[in-house]
Design a protein around this motif. Structure first.
Motif, PDB file in Angstrom:
ATOM      1  N   UNK A 140      42.718  39.425  54.358  1.00  0.00           N
ATOM      2  CA  UNK A 140      42.180  38.082  54.775  1.00  0.00           C
ATOM      3  C   UNK A 140      42.336  37.282  53.440  1.00  0.00           C
ATOM      4  N   UNK A 141      42.397  37.886  52.165  1.00  0.00           N
ATOM      5  CA  UNK A 141      41.894  37.013  51.257  1.00  0.00           C
ATOM      6  C   UNK A 141      43.071  37.010  50.206  1.00  0.00           C
ATOM      7  N   UNK A 142      43.995  37.543  50.258  1.00  0.00           N
ATOM      8  CA  UNK A 142      45.169  37.732  49.414  1.00  0.00           C
ATOM      9  C   UNK A 142      45.043  38.334  48.456  1.00  0.00           C
ATOM     10  N   UNK A 143      45.666  38.293  47.057  1.00  0.00           N
ATOM     11  CA  UNK A 143      45.467  39.007  45.768  1.00  0.00           C
ATOM     12  C   UNK A 143      44.070  38.637  45.351  1.00  0.00           C
ATOM     13  N   UNK A 144      43.503  39.829  45.099  1.00  0.00           N
ATOM     14  CA  UNK A 144      41.871  39.802  44.481  1.00  0.00           C
ATOM     15  C   UNK A 144      41.689  40.949  43.607  1.00  0.00           C
ATOM     16  N   UNK A 145      40.773  40.697  42.471  1.00  0.00           N
ATOM     17  CA  UNK A 145      40.448  41.938  41.763  1.00  0.00           C
ATOM     18  C   UNK A 145      39.258  42.253  41.855  1.00  0.00           C
ATOM     19  N   UNK A 146      38.909  43.422  42.425  1.00  0.00           N
ATOM     20  CA  UNK A 146      37.756  43.865  42.673  1.00  0.00           C
ATOM     21  C   UNK A 146      36.772  44.186  41.444  1.00  0.00           C
ATOM     22  N   UNK A 147      35.496  44.247  41.700  1.00  0.00           N
ATOM     23  CA  UNK A 147      34.418  44.548  40.984  1.00  0.00           C
ATOM     24  C   UNK A 147      34.896  46.061  40.148  1.00  0.00           C
ATOM     25  N   UNK A 148      34.267  46.319  39.017  1.00  0.00           N
ATOM     26  CA  UNK A 148      34.259  47.753  38.628  1.00  0.00           C
ATOM     27  C   UNK A 148      33.330  48.525  39.654  1.00  0.00           C
ATOM     28  N   UNK A 149      33.651  49.854  39.650  1.00  0.00           N
ATOM     29  CA  UNK A 149      33.008  50.641  40.646  1.00  0.00           C
ATOM     30  C   UNK A 149      31.707  51.159  39.863  1.00  0.00           C
TER      31      UNK A 149
ATOM     32  N   UNK B 256      35.328  39.301  50.924  1.00  0.00           N
ATOM     33  CA  UNK B 256      34.881  39.830  52.173  1.00  0.00           C
ATOM     34  C   UNK B 256      34.398  41.182  52.116  1.00  0.00           C
ATOM     35  N   UNK B 257      34.360  42.097  51.315  1.00  0.00           N
ATOM     36  CA  UNK B 257      33.793  43.394  51.425  1.00  0.00           C
ATOM     37  C   UNK B 257      34.458  44.410  52.115  1.00  0.00           C
ATOM     38  N   UNK B 258      35.789  44.165  52.412  1.00  0.00           N
ATOM     39  CA  UNK B 258      36.869  44.867  53.652  1.00  0.00           C
ATOM     40  C   UNK B 258      37.539  45.682  52.683  1.00  0.00           C
ATOM     41  N   UNK B 259      38.354  46.398  53.172  1.00  0.00           N
ATOM     42  CA  UNK B 259      39.295  47.532  52.649  1.00  0.00           C
ATOM     43  C   UNK B 259      40.396  46.616  52.163  1.00  0.00           C
ATOM     44  N   UNK B 260      40.974  47.142  51.014  1.00  0.00           N
ATOM     45  CA  UNK B 260      42.135  46.525  50.251  1.00  0.00           C
ATOM     46  C   UNK B 260      43.128  47.602  49.908  1.00  0.00           C
ATOM     47  N   UNK B 261      44.507  47.091  49.626  1.00  0.00           N
ATOM     48  CA  UNK B 261      45.472  47.917  49.109  1.00  0.00           C
ATOM     49  C   UNK B 261      45.939  47.743  47.711  1.00  0.00           C
TER      50      UNK B 261
ATOM     51  N   UNK C  41      48.235  46.700  44.552  1.00  0.00           N
ATOM     52  CA  UNK C  41      49.529  46.213  44.491  1.00  0.00           C
ATOM     53  C   UNK C  41      49.758  46.005  43.031  1.00  0.00           C
ATOM     54  N   UNK C  42      51.598  45.927  42.746  1.00  0.00           N
ATOM     55  CA  UNK C  42      51.724  45.937  41.413  1.00  0.00           C
ATOM     56  C   UNK C  42      51.037  44.329  40.716  1.00  0.00           C
ATOM     57  N   UNK C  43      50.386  44.874  39.493  1.00  0.00           N
ATOM     58  CA  UNK C  43      49.626  43.580  38.999  1.00  0.00           C
ATOM     59  C   UNK C  43      50.495  42.637  37.912  1.00  0.00           C
ATOM     60  N   UNK C  44      50.604  41.304  38.472  1.00  0.00           N
ATOM     61  CA  UNK C  44      51.235  40.474  37.593  1.00  0.00           C
ATOM     62  C   UNK C  44      50.385  40.023  36.330  1.00  0.00           C
ATOM     63  N   UNK C  45      51.005  39.364  35.433  1.00  0.00           N
ATOM     64  CA  UNK C  45      50.343  38.936  34.319  1.00  0.00           C
ATOM     65  C   UNK C  45      49.506  38.000  34.612  1.00  0.00           C
ATOM     66  N   UNK C  46      49.669  37.286  35.707  1.00  0.00           N
ATOM     67  CA  UNK C  46      48.663  36.144  35.863  1.00  0.00           C
ATOM     68  C   UNK C  46      47.388  36.445  36.909  1.00  0.00           C
ATOM     69  N   UNK C  47      47.438  37.872  37.269  1.00  0.00           N
ATOM     70  CA  UNK C  47      46.240  38.407  37.701  1.00  0.00           C
ATOM     71  C   UNK C  47      45.071  38.347  36.961  1.00  0.00           C
TER      72      UNK C  47
END
Ligand SMILES: NC(=O)c1ccc[n+]([C@@H]2O[C@H](COP(=O)([O-])OP(=O)(O)OC[C@H]3O[C@@H](n4cnc5c(N)ncnc54)[C@H](O)[C@@H]3O)[C@@H](O)[C@H]2O)c1
Ligand SMILES: [Zn+2]
Length: 375
Positions: free
Chosen positions: A137-146, A163-168, A170-176
């Protein structure tokens, strides 16, 4: 003139020093020989080389910095406290050495006469925190620490912060998004800001390299707080179980020290690397369980130490993380060359040639548990 390597007798620093002297360069090593990293009676064949100068001293000591910087043309700043979990309860110490040590170094460069033209900082993938994930839904995201409770309930996978949903992963780019999840990471990011801003103001070229998990021969076998391959190797040699945290599927990007040294040298040499941040990794995620099994096989471990999923955890650890390495490939023409299988075989052969160190993992984990930073 020489290249100053702070933390120059550490794992990455000593490999770098060997490489630079092999190219005919003069090198100055500043290192406090931290016992947590080197044990009580370290020996350093590196110090016998003619092109090496060494001062045992601390990066928080202005006098030591002044001596070390006297004839420096470049600085590779590696000296640091590096234990993610340990940093969560030794906050002031991590801040004093990593952040303030860097500030003192830069204070000298800004205020005193010197000939330094380039600073290369060893930063870390830890600044990304949970790293980049993809949400449908939201594209590239950075989750909160567990947090502690989520981990206690075995909720290993972070969720989408939007959105609180499942995420996969991905390779982290420098601009993340940069979003440190540990005090160690916060101090590494503080180092980045200090270097970037101070070097720009003093017209000194600076490159910031974010290393993924560096491994290889020479990694401290004494430090129970960092370097999972070292920690696992001691468990195998002591015929103790390897506890694999969480469900074993957490993953890291393992990059061989030889490749990291090549990246540092490329950054030192290249003007294209000035004023930028670059990821240094293999670009490939490997689960901790897989890596432990490779090491177990390479060291012919006995059945008792076979890697076993323990469901333990540490607050501040991330679930996944691997680098997008397209920028460094493009800007420095750098490529990782050592495969995990080759690197682990080299590491295992080196480990077997080393005296058996004390196994301080259980004590380190008990310390974490007592502070409710792990279980
Ligand atoms: N090894 C990794 O996986 C990794 C990953 C990301 C970033 N890094 C960064 O790379 C750098 C080098 O890491 P490493 O793996 O070689 O670590 P290391 O622990 O092997 O080496 C660090 C060296 O710094 C010295 N040191 C520590 N505190 C010091 C102080 N106050 N004054 C002077 N010397 C001091 C230690 O004695 C040691 O020789 C660190 O800044 C670390 O944050 C490492
Ligand atoms: Zn989402």
């Amino acid at each position: 003139m020489y290249t100053l390597i702070t933390g120059g007798l550490g794992f990455i620093g000593s490999r770098l020093a060997y490489e630079l002297t092999a190219r005919g360069e003069e090198v100055f090593l500043l290192d406090n020989l931290s016992p947590q990293i080197h044990g009580d009676k370290p020996v350093f064949p590196l110090l016998e080389l003619p092109k090496i100068r060494f001062l045992q001293g601390d990066v928080t000591d202005l006098v030591a910095l002044e001596v070390a910087l006297a004839k420096a043309k470049a600085v590779v700043h590696l000296a640091a406290e590096t234990g993610t979990a340990q940093s969560m309860y030794e906050l002031a110490k991590y801040n004093a050495i990593n952040s303030q040590g860097t500030a003192l170094l830069l204070d000298y460069l800004v205020n005193k006469p010197h000939a330094v033209q380039k600073v290369v900082l060893a930063s870390s993938r830890s600044v990304y925190g949970e790293s980049a994930y993809l949400c449908a839904m939201d594209g590239m995201v950075t989750p909160h620490p567990r947090n502690y409770l989520a981990l206690l309930n075995k909720q290993w996978n972070p969720v989408c912060p939007v959105c609180g949903g499942n995420i996969e992963r991905m390779a982290t780019p420098e601009q993340a998004r940069v979003y440190p999840a540990s005090i160690y990471a916060a101090t590494k990011y503080a180092q980045e800001d200090l270097v970037r801003i101070a070097c720009a103001s003093a017209s000194i070229a600076a490159s910031i390299l974010r290393f993924q998990n560096v491994y290889g021969a020479g990694q401290s076998l004494h430090n129970p707080y960092t370097g999972i391959l070292s920690i696992f190797s001691t468990r195998i040699r002591k015929q103790k179980t390897i506890p694999i945290f969480e469900d074993g599927l957490e993953s890291r990007d393992f990059v061989h020290v030889n490749d990291v040294v090549k990246a540092i040298i490329a950054a030192l040499d290249s003007t294209d690397a000035n004023s930028i941040v670059l990821n240094v990794g293999s670009g490939v995620p490997s689960s901790v369980l897989k890596v432990a099994n490779l090491l177990f096989a390479a060291l012919s471990g006995s059945e008792i130490s076979r890697p076993t999923v323990s469901e333990q955890f540490r607050v501040g650890d991330i679930r996944h993380g691997y680098a997008d390495i397209r920028q460094i490939q493009k800007i420095l023409g750098w490529q990782p060359t050592v495969t995990l299988e080759t690197g682990i075989a080299e590491f295992a052969a080196w480990v077997e040639s080393q005296p058996l160190p004390e196994d301080r993992l259980d004590a380190a984990l008990a310390e974490l548990k007592a502070k409710r930073m792990g279980a």
